[in-house]
Design a protein around this motif. Structure first.
Motif, PDB file in Angstrom:
ATOM      1  N   LYS A   1       3.466  -2.297   6.656  1.00 40.31           N
ATOM      2  CA  LYS A   1       3.976  -2.943   5.444  1.00 40.31           C
ATOM      3  C   LYS A   1       3.155  -4.188   5.120  1.00 40.31           C
TER       4      LYS A   1
ATOM      5  N   LEU B   1      -0.244  -3.324   3.812  1.00 39.64           N
ATOM      6  CA  LEU B   1      -0.194  -2.925   2.411  1.00 39.64           C
ATOM      7  C   LEU B   1      -0.088  -4.157   1.519  1.00 39.64           C
ATOM      8  N   HIS B   2       0.827  -5.048   1.869  1.00 35.32           N
ATOM      9  CA  HIS B   2       1.048  -6.237   1.046  1.00 35.32           C
ATOM     10  C   HIS B   2      -0.208  -7.071   0.903  1.00 35.32           C
TER      11      HIS B   2
ATOM     12  N   TYR C   1      -0.325  -3.772  -2.254  1.00 37.10           N
ATOM     13  CA  TYR C   1       0.356  -2.491  -2.417  1.00 37.10           C
ATOM     14  C   TYR C   1       1.771  -2.654  -1.885  1.00 37.10           C
TER      15      TYR C   1
ATOM     16  N   LEU D   1       5.246  -1.027   0.050  1.00 36.57           N
ATOM     17  CA  LEU D   1       5.755   0.045   0.905  1.00 36.57           C
ATOM     18  C   LEU D   1       7.016   0.600   0.256  1.00 36.57           C
TER      19      LEU D   1
ATOM     20  N   ARG E   1       6.695   5.998   0.430  1.00 32.14           N
ATOM     21  CA  ARG E   1       5.610   5.716   1.369  1.00 32.14           C
ATOM     22  C   ARG E   1       6.162   5.508   2.768  1.00 32.14           C
TER      23      ARG E   1
ATOM     24  N   THR F   1      -0.298   8.888  -1.021  1.00 34.14           N
ATOM     25  CA  THR F   1       0.018   8.012   0.105  1.00 34.14           C
ATOM     26  C   THR F   1      -0.965   8.230   1.249  1.00 34.14           C
TER      27      THR F   1
ATOM     28  N   LEU G   1      -4.182   6.621   0.451  1.00 35.50           N
ATOM     29  CA  LEU G   1      -4.053   5.175   0.609  1.00 35.50           C
ATOM     30  C   LEU G   1      -4.120   4.779   2.078  1.00 35.50           C
ATOM     31  N   LEU G   2      -3.390   5.497   2.903  1.00 37.37           N
ATOM     32  CA  LEU G   2      -3.372   5.182   4.331  1.00 37.37           C
ATOM     33  C   LEU G   2      -4.736   5.417   4.971  1.00 37.37           C
TER      34      LEU G   2
ATOM     35  N   LEU H   1      -6.829   2.396   4.144  1.00 37.46           N
ATOM     36  CA  LEU H   1      -6.426   1.261   4.972  1.00 37.46           C
ATOM     37  C   LEU H   1      -6.736   1.492   6.449  1.00 37.46           C
TER      38      LEU H   1
END
Lengths: 152, 152
Positions: free
Chosen positions: B11, B14-15, B19, B21, B25, B64, B67-68, B71
DNA sequence: TTGGTTGCAAACAGTTTGCAACGGT
DNA sequence: ACCGTTGCAAACTGTTTGCAACCAA
């Protein structure tokens, strides 16, 4: 000439399993031989074969590549984009060769050296796993792109 | 609880890149955490997420997972069938782990050990190639299938 | 109210398949 | 005449994208 020899050998391999080396198949093999270092996709092969044998269909190329993969004449590889690429197996190469994929320019370099002998021994011993083949790919930055970055 | 911690950390990650959560997600991440050793495909993940959050769309799962991957929470891998699979990256693991794929039963085993340190040194030196990541997969016969074959 | 996020459906890309026609033996 | 092979088009599979609706800050 080297190429003719290799075609002759592939022809025999096909015959042994009662397949034929049709003109389309020969044209396909020829393209693979002539672009040996290039990691062609099925589409790439199709376009190149078409230059010499314009009437060939894409499906035939796929079927030929599948056949050649079964016969272990080529290896089907996959660098993570959704595309299969086909690589001629070196004569008598027990193992698949390795690849260096540049994440900047996308270029793919091949390494023939068998770097994994020691690693394989460890794996076979520690995991009781009988290794038949391997795939090793390094992702990174090639010589060329390293130079370019320095100049930035 | 371990899982909650890891979700909390993701989380934050993402922040940091602004982005969110979202519930969808989070449900997706939870499925990945709960099936950590399983090499799920996007479709697999979708079906599992649907059990908890039936309204989720396949596209969201794909987005998702993408995105993951960006990251570096998960790695997108590919064993040669046309399907991408997603693997949680171990905390702080500098390198991608390796896989043993059994050609008899299809089972995939993971190896955490970094076996490639020496090989990488050689490659970086001999090819002037700056390695960022690697993929190593062995294809062979797993312990289990070796046993079965003996009994034949 | 803005901008990221979502679900849906349609679009897409790569690959496979059904089928009638072809061609060598 | 047979059987493997071919070209074409249609089907299929996994993935991506356009878009209107949604929702939290």
């Amino acid at each position: 000439m080297e190429i003719e020899n290799r075609i002759e050998r592939i022809k025999k391999q096909l015959h042994q399993q009662s397949y034929k080396l049709t003109p389309q198949r020969e044209a396909t093999v020829r393209v693979l031989l002539e672009n040996e270092e290039d990691h062609l996709s099925a589409e790439d092969v199709y376009l190149l074969v078409k230059e010499k044998a314009p009437e060939i269909g894409l499906a035939t190329v796929y079927r030929t590549l599948e056949l050649l993969t079964e016969l272990k004449v080529v290896d089907k590889i996959n660098f993570g984009d959704g595309v299969s690429r086909f690589d001629l197996r070196k004569e008598g190469a027990a193992h698949f060769h390795h690849h260096l994929v540049c994440i900047e320019c996308g270029k793919v370099e091949e390494i023939e050296d068998d770097l994994l002998e020691d690693v394989e021994k460890i794996v076979e011993r520690d995991f009781t796993f009988k290794i038949m083949d391997h795939r090793l790919t390094f992702h990174g930055i090639c010589r060329n792109c390293q130079q370019l970055k320095k100049g930035e």
